[in-house]
Each structure stands twice: as structure tokens, then as C-alpha cells.
Design a protein around this motif. Sequence first.
Motif, PDB file in Angstrom:
ATOM      1  N   PHE A 148       0.849  -1.186   0.000  1.00  0.00           N
ATOM      2  CA  PHE A 148       0.000   0.000   0.000  1.00  0.00           C
ATOM      3  C   PHE A 148       0.889   1.241   0.000  1.00  0.00           C
ATOM      4  CE2 PHE A 148      -2.964  -3.194   1.175  1.00  0.00           C
ATOM      5  CZ  PHE A 148      -4.230  -2.709   0.852  1.00  0.00           C
ATOM      6  N   GLY A 149       0.479   2.238  -0.752  1.00  0.00           N
ATOM      7  CA  GLY A 149       1.231   3.487  -0.804  1.00  0.00           C
ATOM      8  C   GLY A 149       0.283   4.670  -0.876  1.00  0.00           C
ATOM      9  N   PHE A 150       0.853   5.883  -0.813  1.00  0.00           N
ATOM     10  CA  PHE A 150       0.007   7.078  -0.919  1.00  0.00           C
ATOM     11  C   PHE A 150       0.535   7.967  -2.033  1.00  0.00           C
ATOM     12  CE2 PHE A 150       3.275   7.991   2.247  1.00  0.00           C
ATOM     13  CZ  PHE A 150       3.755   9.230   1.850  1.00  0.00           C
ATOM     14  N   ASP A 151      -0.323   8.850  -2.471  1.00  0.00           N
ATOM     15  CA  ASP A 151       0.005   9.767  -3.541  1.00  0.00           C
ATOM     16  C   ASP A 151       0.581  11.056  -2.923  1.00  0.00           C
ATOM     17  OD1 ASP A 151      -0.142  10.772  -6.256  1.00  0.00           O
ATOM     18  OD2 ASP A 151      -1.762  12.049  -5.511  1.00  0.00           O
ATOM     19  N   GLU A 152       1.757  11.428  -3.389  1.00  0.00           N
ATOM     20  CA  GLU A 152       2.424  12.601  -2.803  1.00  0.00           C
ATOM     21  C   GLU A 152       1.567  13.864  -2.918  1.00  0.00           C
ATOM     22  OE1 GLU A 152       6.524  13.216  -3.946  1.00  0.00           O
ATOM     23  OE2 GLU A 152       6.408  15.351  -3.396  1.00  0.00           O
ATOM     24  N   ALA A 153       0.938  14.039  -4.065  1.00  0.00           N
ATOM     25  CA  ALA A 153       0.123  15.244  -4.271  1.00  0.00           C
ATOM     26  C   ALA A 153      -1.064  15.269  -3.305  1.00  0.00           C
ATOM     27  CB  ALA A 153      -0.367  15.296  -5.709  1.00  0.00           C
ATOM     28  N   GLU A 154      -1.630  14.076  -3.061  1.00  0.00           N
ATOM     29  CA  GLU A 154      -2.770  13.989  -2.134  1.00  0.00           C
ATOM     30  C   GLU A 154      -2.316  14.369  -0.721  1.00  0.00           C
ATOM     31  OE1 GLU A 154      -4.866  10.209  -2.579  1.00  0.00           O
ATOM     32  OE2 GLU A 154      -5.923  10.579  -0.687  1.00  0.00           O
ATOM     33  N   LEU A 155      -1.131  13.910  -0.333  1.00  0.00           N
ATOM     34  CA  LEU A 155      -0.618  14.260   0.995  1.00  0.00           C
ATOM     35  C   LEU A 155      -0.357  15.758   1.084  1.00  0.00           C
ATOM     36  CD1 LEU A 155       0.414  13.422   3.815  1.00  0.00           C
ATOM     37  CD2 LEU A 155       2.686  13.158   2.783  1.00  0.00           C
ATOM     38  N   ARG A 156       0.306  16.315   0.076  1.00  0.00           N
ATOM     39  CA  ARG A 156       0.598  17.751   0.093  1.00  0.00           C
ATOM     40  C   ARG A 156      -0.692  18.562   0.197  1.00  0.00           C
ATOM     41  NH1 ARG A 156       5.768  19.376  -1.036  1.00  0.00           N
ATOM     42  NH2 ARG A 156       7.141  17.691  -1.747  1.00  0.00           N
ATOM     43  N   ALA A 157      -1.724  18.121  -0.522  1.00  0.00           N
ATOM     44  CA  ALA A 157      -2.988  18.858  -0.544  1.00  0.00           C
ATOM     45  C   ALA A 157      -3.742  18.764   0.779  1.00  0.00           C
ATOM     46  CB  ALA A 157      -3.867  18.338  -1.685  1.00  0.00           C
ATOM     47  N   ALA A 158      -3.393  17.768   1.592  1.00  0.00           N
ATOM     48  CA  ALA A 158      -4.094  17.611   2.879  1.00  0.00           C
ATOM     49  C   ALA A 158      -3.619  18.635   3.914  1.00  0.00           C
ATOM     50  CB  ALA A 158      -3.896  16.192   3.414  1.00  0.00           C
ATOM     51  N   PHE A 159      -2.468  19.226   3.672  1.00  0.00           N
ATOM     52  CA  PHE A 159      -1.944  20.235   4.610  1.00  0.00           C
ATOM     53  C   PHE A 159      -2.557  21.595   4.316  1.00  0.00           C
ATOM     54  CE2 PHE A 159       1.182  16.997   5.292  1.00  0.00           C
ATOM     55  CZ  PHE A 159       1.733  17.244   6.548  1.00  0.00           C
ATOM     56  N   THR A 160      -2.965  22.294   5.374  1.00  0.00           N
ATOM     57  CA  THR A 160      -3.480  23.661   5.220  1.00  0.00           C
ATOM     58  C   THR A 160      -2.828  24.513   6.317  1.00  0.00           C
ATOM     59  OG1 THR A 160      -5.288  23.552   6.832  1.00  0.00           O
ATOM     60  CG2 THR A 160      -5.753  22.660   4.624  1.00  0.00           C
ATOM     61  N   ASP A 161      -3.221  25.779   6.400  1.00  0.00           N
ATOM     62  CA  ASP A 161      -2.630  26.605   7.466  1.00  0.00           C
ATOM     63  C   ASP A 161      -3.211  26.259   8.834  1.00  0.00           C
ATOM     64  OD1 ASP A 161      -5.101  27.651   7.006  1.00  0.00           O
ATOM     65  OD2 ASP A 161      -4.425  29.687   6.517  1.00  0.00           O
ATOM     66  N   LYS A 162      -4.186  25.340   8.863  1.00  0.00           N
ATOM     67  CA  LYS A 162      -4.749  24.906  10.158  1.00  0.00           C
ATOM     68  C   LYS A 162      -4.161  23.581  10.628  1.00  0.00           C
ATOM     69  CE  LYS A 162      -9.304  27.082   9.963  1.00  0.00           C
ATOM     70  NZ  LYS A 162      -9.657  27.220   8.524  1.00  0.00           N
ATOM     71  N   THR A 163      -3.332  22.943   9.798  1.00  0.00           N
ATOM     72  CA  THR A 163      -2.816  21.610  10.156  1.00  0.00           C
ATOM     73  C   THR A 163      -1.983  21.690  11.433  1.00  0.00           C
ATOM     74  OG1 THR A 163      -2.699  21.044   7.821  1.00  0.00           O
ATOM     75  CG2 THR A 163      -1.513  19.612   9.361  1.00  0.00           C
ATOM     76  N   ARG A 164      -2.412  20.920  12.424  1.00  0.00           N
ATOM     77  CA  ARG A 164      -1.684  20.921  13.682  1.00  0.00           C
ATOM     78  C   ARG A 164      -0.905  19.616  13.859  1.00  0.00           C
ATOM     79  NH1 ARG A 164       0.885  22.939  18.190  1.00  0.00           N
ATOM     80  NH2 ARG A 164       0.059  22.083  20.142  1.00  0.00           N
ATOM     81  N   MET A 165      -1.434  18.528  13.283  1.00  0.00           N
ATOM     82  CA  MET A 165      -0.816  17.237  13.567  1.00  0.00           C
ATOM     83  C   MET A 165      -1.070  16.241  12.439  1.00  0.00           C
ATOM     84  SD  MET A 165      -1.440  14.802  16.918  1.00  0.00           S
ATOM     85  CE  MET A 165      -1.158  16.031  18.158  1.00  0.00           C
ATOM     86  N   VAL A 166      -0.070  15.380  12.234  1.00  0.00           N
ATOM     87  CA  VAL A 166      -0.233  14.235  11.328  1.00  0.00           C
ATOM     88  C   VAL A 166      -0.274  12.990  12.194  1.00  0.00           C
ATOM     89  CG1 VAL A 166       0.807  12.889   9.461  1.00  0.00           C
ATOM     90  CG2 VAL A 166       0.975  15.390   9.451  1.00  0.00           C
ATOM     91  N   LEU A 167      -1.245  12.128  11.929  1.00  0.00           N
ATOM     92  CA  LEU A 167      -1.362  10.874  12.676  1.00  0.00           C
ATOM     93  C   LEU A 167      -0.780   9.759  11.816  1.00  0.00           C
ATOM     94  CD1 LEU A 167      -3.190  12.739  14.255  1.00  0.00           C
ATOM     95  CD2 LEU A 167      -4.896  10.929  14.363  1.00  0.00           C
ATOM     96  N   LEU A 168       0.277   9.172  12.341  1.00  0.00           N
ATOM     97  CA  LEU A 168       0.999   8.172  11.566  1.00  0.00           C
ATOM     98  C   LEU A 168       1.018   6.874  12.348  1.00  0.00           C
ATOM     99  CD1 LEU A 168       2.658   8.229   8.914  1.00  0.00           C
ATOM    100  CD2 LEU A 168       4.658   8.769  10.303  1.00  0.00           C
ATOM    101  N   ASN A 169       1.069   5.764  11.635  1.00  0.00           N
ATOM    102  CA  ASN A 169       1.147   4.455  12.276  1.00  0.00           C
ATOM    103  C   ASN A 169       2.047   3.599  11.398  1.00  0.00           C
ATOM    104  OD1 ASN A 169      -1.135   1.661  12.279  1.00  0.00           O
ATOM    105  ND2 ASN A 169       0.573   1.985  13.642  1.00  0.00           N
TER     106      ASN A 169
END
Length: 395
Positions: free
Chosen positions: A147-168
Amino acid sequence: MAVSTKLAPFGTTIFSEMTRLAIQHGAVNLAQGFPDFDGPEIAKKAGIDAINAGHSQYARMLGVPLLNKAIGDAWTRRTGFHVDPDTHITVTSGCTEAIAATLLGLLSPGDEAVIFEPFYDSYRACVALAGATARYVTLRPDKGNGFGFDEAELRAAFTDKTRMVLLNTPHNPTGKVFTAAELSLIAELCVKHNALVMCDEVYEHLTYDPTLPHISIATLPGMAGRTVTLGSVGKSYNLTGWKVGWAIAWPELTAGVRAAHQFLTFATATPMQHGAAAIINNGEETISKTRAMFIANRDKLAEALSEIGFHVFRSDGTYFLMVDHTPVSRGLGLGGDVDDQVFCRWLTEHAKVAAIPPSVFYNTPANGRSFARFAFCKKPDTIDEAIRRLRKLTR
Ligand code: GLN
């Protein structure tokens, strides 16, 4: 319904539901991820000794000193990074409490959290309890059969309100171990957006491919001061019922974790902390035996599942196998809309093998409807019995 409007949307956790169904139908439970064998003697003896020695009152809010030290020493052994046991480490009642304490203690209403789907189900509920908003990035089957993710999709998920990324990582339910390149990209975006990371590493010792070692994102440049790393004894030492977990973070972030932890549970069961310290300090043999057993289980189960007709994805870590059930379920005559929920319930009832329908781990359930998750953290005999039952599907 008396359930609070904050929690009502999340229903009953799938783990309780599928284990109940497995018991009801006498199914082999490859649904909820817990070992069906005992934990290590070293831990049990130290726990029992602690009870006999009178360690039955509240522990320190931050953890019994010898456990904080054991966790810090293990972290230094694995990463080479130094931590102060009392100011960087908080012992919690399992990693699930550490998740809640991290999210409730560090997210404020209006903040945004980036979550990779599929996700462990408590992430989304706790982000909602914190009053924050989740943004999702989907892990999808990739060219390497993982399984992988799309770099553009990840970049687009960040906004000026992003406080945290939840990773596992290693990742439940996909069995994915995030690569150095993927973690570097996530780290780069977190530094750029001044975001924190909660990294759930409960499967830190359960990786199976030497070319894909577990990497803690906290060790990447610029990340130590913005990461809360979570762990537990449950998965590494087959002690899921002990509910001993922890959060490792610099003091500024630890303050947030403890602000919540003190009001959630205040402290974790004292004798279990003594037992946990003993096994963390002397756990190498348990880990290597467990890993060898799980590799054998994984390989046997993966081979059988693919012979039966499932598409089996690679699992480089955790104790889960994801499959695409549709090549099998379409032929079973279950009706037109055979999603994972229908299939996993059918399998539990009729094949008497329980699996988890992963769509509950997606914000967009349709993204998970073709999958099923099998746990292989079971006795070899249990895996054999599950395989015998599953093979009848093709006869
Ligand atoms: N983490 C385990 C799993 O994914 C079980 C978690 C639970 O039962 N809450 O199966």
C-alpha cells in the motif's frame, strides 16, 4: 439513544463486534488482533512479585520510575537518541489511552489533523472528541503489491490549520512499513507547516523484511521536538490485556499528553508496570521467537488464502494480512453487493473463520469495501484450523 452526540457517530468498535460474532458462531477468531497464547514468564513473574511485594497503590501519574527508565533505555538502544525518563516519557493504560491523551492534550477546536486511511478506529473518534477536524489521505494498493500514498494527495491535505499528522508504522491494517523516503516527505511537510506528528509504533518490533526496517520519524532531521512516539508492551510481548503503553516526547509536548492523561486514567496499574519493565529490559528472546512464529504463520496463511483465490497483499510488519476478497466472494452467491461487511459476516457464520471488514477503518468506507483483514498472531494450530475451514470454500 443516550450516547453523547460526540460519540454516537462512531457506533460500536468493530473489534468487540467481530469477537462477539466469532464466539456466537464458534469461529476461529482471526478478526481482533490478540494472541491466543500466553505472555512471557519474565513479565508474569515480575508482575506477580510486585503484587506480593505490596505494590498495590497508585503509581506515579507519569509511570513507575523503573518502567520509565526501561522504556527510555529501549528507545536509546533502538534509535541512539537519548531521552530523560521522567520528563520525556508518560506511561499510559495501553497505546489506546496514549492516542487519546495525545490528541485530547495537543489538539484544540479548529485544528486540523491529517490521518492516513485505513486507520485504527480510535484515531478518528479521538480527533472528533478533541473538537478538531480530520483530513484524510488514502493508502491504496501500489505497484509493489503493498500500500502506498500519492504525494500530491498528501501535500494537498496540509493547510494553514494543520496541527498534527497521525501516523502508524508498521501499519495496521495494511501491514505496510513506511519507507525512509515516505517518512522524509512527511517530515519535510511537517517542518514546512510547523505541524506535530503522533506516531503509533506499537508494532515496532514486528517487521519481517530486513530491507524494510522500522524507522521512527522522531529520529529524522527537525522531528524530535515535534513528534509524540507511542508504544506498548501488548504487541511486542504478547501482553495485549495488560494495557501498558507509553508516549515519548519532548517536555513541551509531554505537557499536553499529561494534561489529558491525568484526567483520563491518572495512572496505570502499578504491578503491571513492574512486569512490563522486566520484559522490556529482557525481551530480546521473546521478540525473536515471536517474530519467527509470526513469519511462519504469515507465509502459511498467505499461501493458503491465495490458493483459495483471494488476492493477498504483502505484509512487511504488524500481524495482519490484507486481502482483496472479491475474487472469492463474487463466486459465493451472496447477492449483488458483496462488500467487506457482508463478506466478513458471512465468513464468520458459514466458514467459521472471523476476519475484520476494513471499511470501518476508512472515512470513505467504499475505499475499503473489497478488502478483508486476517490476524496471524495465533498459535500455529489455530492458523492450521482456520486454513482447513477456509479451504472448504473452494470445494
Ligand atoms: N489493535 C488490535 C486490532 O487491530 C485490537 C484493538 C482492539 O481490540 N481495540 O485488532
